[in-house]
Enzyme design. Structure first.
Site, short mmCIF file in Angstrom:
data_model
loop_
_atom_site.label_atom_id
_atom_site.label_comp_id
_atom_site.label_asym_id
_atom_site.label_seq_id
_atom_site.Cartn_x
_atom_site.Cartn_y
_atom_site.Cartn_z
N ARG A 52 0.84 -1.21 0.00
CA ARG A 52 0.00 0.00 0.00
C ARG A 52 0.87 1.26 0.00
O ARG A 52 0.53 2.24 -0.65
CB ARG A 52 -0.96 -0.02 1.19
N LYS A 151 -2.64 7.00 1.17
CA LYS A 151 -2.47 7.24 2.60
C LYS A 151 -1.39 8.31 2.74
O LYS A 151 -0.21 8.03 2.96
CB LYS A 151 -2.11 5.93 3.32
N GLU A 184 -16.42 6.31 6.00
CA GLU A 184 -15.55 5.66 6.99
C GLU A 184 -15.41 6.61 8.17
O GLU A 184 -16.00 7.69 8.18
CB GLU A 184 -14.18 5.32 6.39
#
Ligand code: PXG
Length: 292
Positions: A52, A151, A184
């Protein structure tokens, strides 16, 4: 406490672990990161976190100055150097030092650091009683503007939501998409269960593709649940039998009240508790063992 920090290729003491005020990670939030855990001497899903991180870096055109095996080895060494078996690891790559302009091409050398620290666990009562959360006014970033799948160090969207949640007396806050679907929480993915169907918002709506989320989806399928990634509204949450959050720090935490509505009977649900047990067993199966 973390004593030795990996910084640009060497281990330095905590007080020497500093970055320049000209680092674009600080000036613009231009960088990417991962939060990873080690349990009993094994790093949980390290390969997934490394993947990721490289995906996030690729998306912002940031070249990580190590190949995957080398960076993986540095993460393991960070835990080992600090004599930790249970740890919280923060792996960060920034654009590096540049001038005061935005231009990333003026930053020749990315900054890489790894902090391996002892972990502060969430209070037991969160798991025993479940969390009360509220929906906050700040909407999740629109993927077309800043895709939450990256991220990045640019966490202000989540921080604003966190502030609003805390002002309402909640430790986590529910964020909706700009069109009003459930997205979320500020540092956790969300799931709801009804009639043996477990639903979580799809990542294209603007949620992070959480590593814990993926693990829990697999565990739920092994339990015979139907798992759907599908858009839904707060109504599905209010009327769910069970709701829970997932994240590296939280693992799986039950939610028992949302915007003043009790979820189910207002206590952590049976399936949530079973998944928490499944997760606790699975985390010992980290495939990235290293000798401390
Ligand atoms: N959504 C968001 C926005 C996150 O930041 C998650 C979901 C869960 O993803 P993982 O891969 O962890 O299952 C995250 C990750 C903190 C903290 O200090 C939180 C995260 C990462 C690092 C630190 O609260 N959340």
């Amino acid at each position: 406490m973390a004593g030795k920090i990996f910084l640009n290729g060497e281990f330095v003491s905590r007080d020497k672990a500093v970055v320049s005020v000209f680092d674009h990670g600080l000036l613009y939030g231009d960088g990417v990161f991962e939060g990873i855990r080690a349990y009993g001497g094994k790093i949980f899903r390290l390969a997934d976190h490394i993947d990721r991180l490289y995906d996030s870096a690729k998306a912002i055109r940031l070249a990580i100055p190590y190949d995957r095996p080398t960076l993986t080895a540095h993460v393991k060494s960070s835990v080992r150097e600090n004599g930790l078996r249970d740890a919280y690891i923060r792996l960060v790559v920034t654009r590096g030092v540049g001038d005061l302009g935005l231009d990333p091409d003026k930053c020749p050398k990315p900054t890489v650091f790894i902090i391996a620290d002892s972990i502060t666990l969430y209070p037991k009562e969160y798991y025993d009683n479940g969390l009360a959360i509220v929906t906050v006014p700040t909407r999740r970033n629109v993927p077309e503007a800043l895709n939450p799948r990256i991220k990045s160090l640019n966490y202000l969207n989540n921080i604003l939501a966190k502030i609003e949640g805390k002002l309402a007396g909640c430790v986590e806050a529910l964020m909706l998409t700009d069109s009003g679907y459930v997205c979320e929480c500020t540092g956790d993915n969300i799931f709801c269960l009804r009639d043996n169907v477990l639903m979580t918002p799809p990542v294209y709506l603007g949620a992070l593709k959480g590593i814990t989320r993926g693990v829990v989806m697999d565990l739920a399928r092994s339990r015979g649940l139907t798992v759907l990634e599908s858009p839904f509204t707060r109504h599905e949450l209010f009327t769910a039998e069970e709701v829970f959050l997932t994240g590296t720090a939280a693992e799986i935490v039950p939610v028992t009240n949302i915007d003043g509505r009790f979820i189910g009977d207002g206590k952590p649900g049976r399936t949530t508790r079973a998944l928490i047990e499944d997760f606790r067993r699975s985390r010992q199966e980290g495939d990235d063992a290293y000798a401390v």
